[in-house]
Design a protein around this motif. Structure first.
Motif, mmCIF file in Angstrom:
data_model
loop_
_atom_site.group_PDB
_atom_site.id
_atom_site.type_symbol
_atom_site.label_atom_id
_atom_site.label_comp_id
_atom_site.label_asym_id
_atom_site.label_seq_id
_atom_site.Cartn_x
_atom_site.Cartn_y
_atom_site.Cartn_z
ATOM 1 N N ALA A 100 -33.863 -52.418 -5.309
ATOM 2 C CA ALA A 100 -33.601 -52.633 -3.804
ATOM 3 C C ALA A 100 -32.109 -52.008 -3.494
ATOM 4 O O ALA A 100 -31.087 -52.332 -4.380
ATOM 5 C CB ALA A 100 -33.713 -54.094 -3.732
ATOM 6 N N ASP A 104 -24.046 -54.541 1.776
ATOM 7 C CA ASP A 104 -22.792 -54.872 1.172
ATOM 8 C C ASP A 104 -22.310 -55.867 2.126
ATOM 9 O O ASP A 104 -21.484 -56.621 1.692
ATOM 10 C CB ASP A 104 -22.051 -53.635 1.008
ATOM 11 C CG ASP A 104 -22.492 -52.732 0.011
ATOM 12 O OD1 ASP A 104 -22.982 -53.072 -1.005
ATOM 13 O OD2 ASP A 104 -22.498 -51.339 0.116
ATOM 14 N N VAL A 130 -21.829 -59.468 0.907
ATOM 15 C CA VAL A 130 -22.954 -59.920 0.413
ATOM 16 C C VAL A 130 -22.686 -60.134 -1.315
ATOM 17 O O VAL A 130 -22.441 -59.219 -1.713
ATOM 18 C CB VAL A 130 -24.221 -59.079 0.658
ATOM 19 C CG1 VAL A 130 -25.375 -59.624 -0.379
ATOM 20 C CG2 VAL A 130 -24.530 -59.059 2.135
ATOM 21 N N ALA A 131 -23.013 -61.273 -1.578
ATOM 22 C CA ALA A 131 -22.656 -61.446 -3.304
ATOM 23 C C ALA A 131 -23.523 -60.704 -4.002
ATOM 24 O O ALA A 131 -24.787 -60.359 -3.660
ATOM 25 C CB ALA A 131 -22.808 -63.158 -3.385
ATOM 26 N N ILE A 133 -26.218 -59.573 -6.718
ATOM 27 C CA ILE A 133 -27.330 -60.212 -7.145
ATOM 28 C C ILE A 133 -27.619 -59.998 -8.686
ATOM 29 O O ILE A 133 -27.433 -60.760 -9.440
ATOM 30 C CB ILE A 133 -28.443 -59.881 -6.375
ATOM 31 C CG1 ILE A 133 -28.252 -60.115 -4.722
ATOM 32 C CG2 ILE A 133 -29.810 -60.418 -6.841
ATOM 33 C CD1 ILE A 133 -29.529 -59.719 -3.720
ATOM 34 N N VAL A 134 -27.932 -58.747 -8.986
ATOM 35 C CA VAL A 134 -28.427 -58.611 -10.265
ATOM 36 C C VAL A 134 -27.455 -58.870 -11.426
ATOM 37 O O VAL A 134 -27.726 -59.518 -12.356
ATOM 38 C CB VAL A 134 -28.848 -56.934 -10.599
ATOM 39 C CG1 VAL A 134 -27.661 -56.008 -10.570
ATOM 40 C CG2 VAL A 134 -29.652 -56.786 -11.725
ATOM 41 N N GLY A 147 -30.639 -51.017 -13.633
ATOM 42 C CA GLY A 147 -29.933 -51.008 -12.455
ATOM 43 C C GLY A 147 -30.081 -49.661 -11.869
ATOM 44 O O GLY A 147 -30.566 -48.774 -12.389
ATOM 45 N N PHE A 148 -29.636 -49.598 -10.468
ATOM 46 C CA PHE A 148 -29.690 -48.246 -9.980
ATOM 47 C C PHE A 148 -28.190 -48.161 -9.581
ATOM 48 O O PHE A 148 -27.411 -48.944 -9.038
ATOM 49 C CB PHE A 148 -30.587 -48.198 -8.502
ATOM 50 C CG PHE A 148 -31.799 -47.891 -9.270
ATOM 51 C CD1 PHE A 148 -32.808 -48.574 -9.836
ATOM 52 C CD2 PHE A 148 -32.538 -46.575 -8.638
ATOM 53 C CE1 PHE A 148 -34.126 -48.215 -10.362
ATOM 54 C CE2 PHE A 148 -33.775 -46.171 -9.020
ATOM 55 C CZ PHE A 148 -34.505 -46.927 -9.901
ATOM 56 N N ALA A 149 -27.776 -46.807 -9.123
ATOM 57 C CA ALA A 149 -26.501 -46.285 -8.341
ATOM 58 C C ALA A 149 -26.986 -45.252 -7.623
ATOM 59 O O ALA A 149 -27.603 -44.328 -7.918
ATOM 60 C CB ALA A 149 -25.447 -46.162 -9.364
ATOM 61 N N LEU A 150 -26.358 -45.222 -6.319
ATOM 62 C CA LEU A 150 -26.418 -44.294 -5.283
ATOM 63 C C LEU A 150 -25.007 -43.667 -5.070
ATOM 64 O O LEU A 150 -24.102 -44.533 -4.433
ATOM 65 C CB LEU A 150 -27.216 -44.681 -3.921
ATOM 66 C CG LEU A 150 -27.410 -43.719 -3.068
ATOM 67 C CD1 LEU A 150 -28.459 -42.793 -3.766
ATOM 68 C CD2 LEU A 150 -27.897 -44.624 -1.820
ATOM 69 N N GLU A 151 -24.611 -42.560 -5.312
ATOM 70 C CA GLU A 151 -23.246 -42.074 -5.378
ATOM 71 C C GLU A 151 -23.193 -40.837 -5.052
ATOM 72 O O GLU A 151 -23.977 -39.944 -5.060
ATOM 73 C CB GLU A 151 -22.755 -42.159 -6.677
ATOM 74 C CG GLU A 151 -23.053 -43.570 -7.453
ATOM 75 C CD GLU A 151 -21.918 -44.704 -7.044
ATOM 76 O OE1 GLU A 151 -21.036 -44.097 -6.253
ATOM 77 O OE2 GLU A 151 -22.183 -45.750 -7.047
ATOM 78 N N LYS A 163 -20.693 -49.200 -12.733
ATOM 79 C CA LYS A 163 -21.634 -50.436 -12.571
ATOM 80 C C LYS A 163 -22.439 -50.840 -13.697
ATOM 81 O O LYS A 163 -22.891 -51.985 -13.791
ATOM 82 C CB LYS A 163 -22.553 -49.609 -11.680
ATOM 83 C CG LYS A 163 -22.100 -49.639 -10.151
ATOM 84 C CD LYS A 163 -22.889 -48.859 -8.966
ATOM 85 C CE LYS A 163 -21.996 -48.638 -7.549
ATOM 86 N NZ LYS A 163 -22.724 -47.914 -6.556
ATOM 87 N N LYS A 167 -22.574 -54.684 -13.866
ATOM 88 C CA LYS A 167 -23.881 -55.633 -13.545
ATOM 89 C C LYS A 167 -24.621 -56.088 -14.745
ATOM 90 O O LYS A 167 -25.559 -56.461 -14.676
ATOM 91 C CB LYS A 167 -24.538 -54.766 -12.700
ATOM 92 C CG LYS A 167 -24.014 -54.285 -11.268
ATOM 93 C CD LYS A 167 -24.448 -53.303 -10.451
ATOM 94 C CE LYS A 167 -23.664 -53.145 -9.177
ATOM 95 N NZ LYS A 167 -24.168 -53.974 -8.249
#
Ligand code: CTP
Length: 230
Positions: A100, A104, A130-131, A133-134, A147-151, A163, A167
């Motif tokens: 998801a 932010d 936004v705090a 989550i994961v 986890g995911f990262a978009l960079e 991350k 995370k």
């Protein structure tokens, strides 16, 4: 008598896949959102199911056809909705795929009542973060988190590594910004021990369905290992 606490490595591994954006309301009509299509998460859910897993989807506001006909699906709008669903669901699953794209910022005091009119004085929106989550989920030793990262392309690996630590996830699927909304992905998997896996010879773009099948195959041995006393 059944003992629900007894470990059972014979039962299918249960995957929880979050996908799509969150929408943080401004008024009853408008929101802050992002361009996530949810497609990569959905392809991973399909690939995991094909591999024999039991898969529940938590889907944000995206327009992918077929999401609502998935056997086990719940929808969320905001990050707060998603956090609530995860708090209830995560204890009952083995694997979390956190694809998801969580907003932010959210608007303080939202949603404002009704619809702000165009001829009204333009509102000044006060935003708050936004705090996470994961990174704040309660996770057991035998649960596995992707986890995911978009960079930006030249920062993908360095930021994904960062991350991964912040995370506290088992690995990060790292994508460049070019994958947004598209049908292709250049995902790599970044692991805590320093390994970086690519789906082919290099990290060229390939269809998200193909990359998703590769991701499921690539993480499965670690999942089997970590979730063996499930
Ligand atoms: N994530 C989360 N809670 C948030 C924000 C993100 O759990 N409030 C999760 C996402 O689902 C994803 C990972 O953290 O698995 C990375 O999300 P990303 O948007 O790339 O990073 P951010 O933490 O939001 O940081 P930034 O936007 O500054 O890159």
């Amino acid at each position: 008598m059944t003992n629900t606490n007894k470990s059972n490595p014979e039962r299918p591994i249960r995957w929880l896949v979050t996908l799509g954006p969150t929408h943080e309301p401004i008024d009853q009509v408008r929101f802050i959102g992002n361009r996530s299509s949810g497609r990569m998460g959905f392809e991973i859910a399909k690939a995991a199911k094909e591999s024999g897993a039991q898969v529940r989807i938590l889907a944000g506001p995206c327009s992918l056809p077929k999401i609502d006909s998935w056997t086990d699906v719940a929808r969320f709008q905001t990050a707060a909705d998603l956090r609530k669903l995860l708090t209830t669901d995560w204890p009952n699953f083995d694997v979390l795929v956190m694809a998801a794209a969580v907003a932010d910022w959210r608007v303080v005091g939202a949603p404002l009542v009704g619809k702000i009119r165009r001829d009204a004085t333009p509102p000044v929106l006060q935003l708050e973060p936004v705090a996470e989550i994961v990174g704040n989920l309660q996770t057991r030793h035998n649960q596995f988190v992707v986890g995911f990262a978009l960079e930006p392309k030249d920062e993908v690996i360095a930021n994904a590594r960062q991350k991964l630590l912040v995370k506290k996830v088992d690995c990060i699927v790292a994508n460049s910004l070019e994958t947004l909304e598209g049908a292709q992905s250049d995902a790599r998997i970044v692991w805590g021990d320093g390994r970086i896996l690519t789906h082919g010879e290099s990290s060229e773009f390939a269809a998200k369905s193909k990359v998703a099948r590769w991701i499921v195959k690539a993480v499965s041995p670690s999942i089997t290992q970590k979730c063996r006393d499930r």
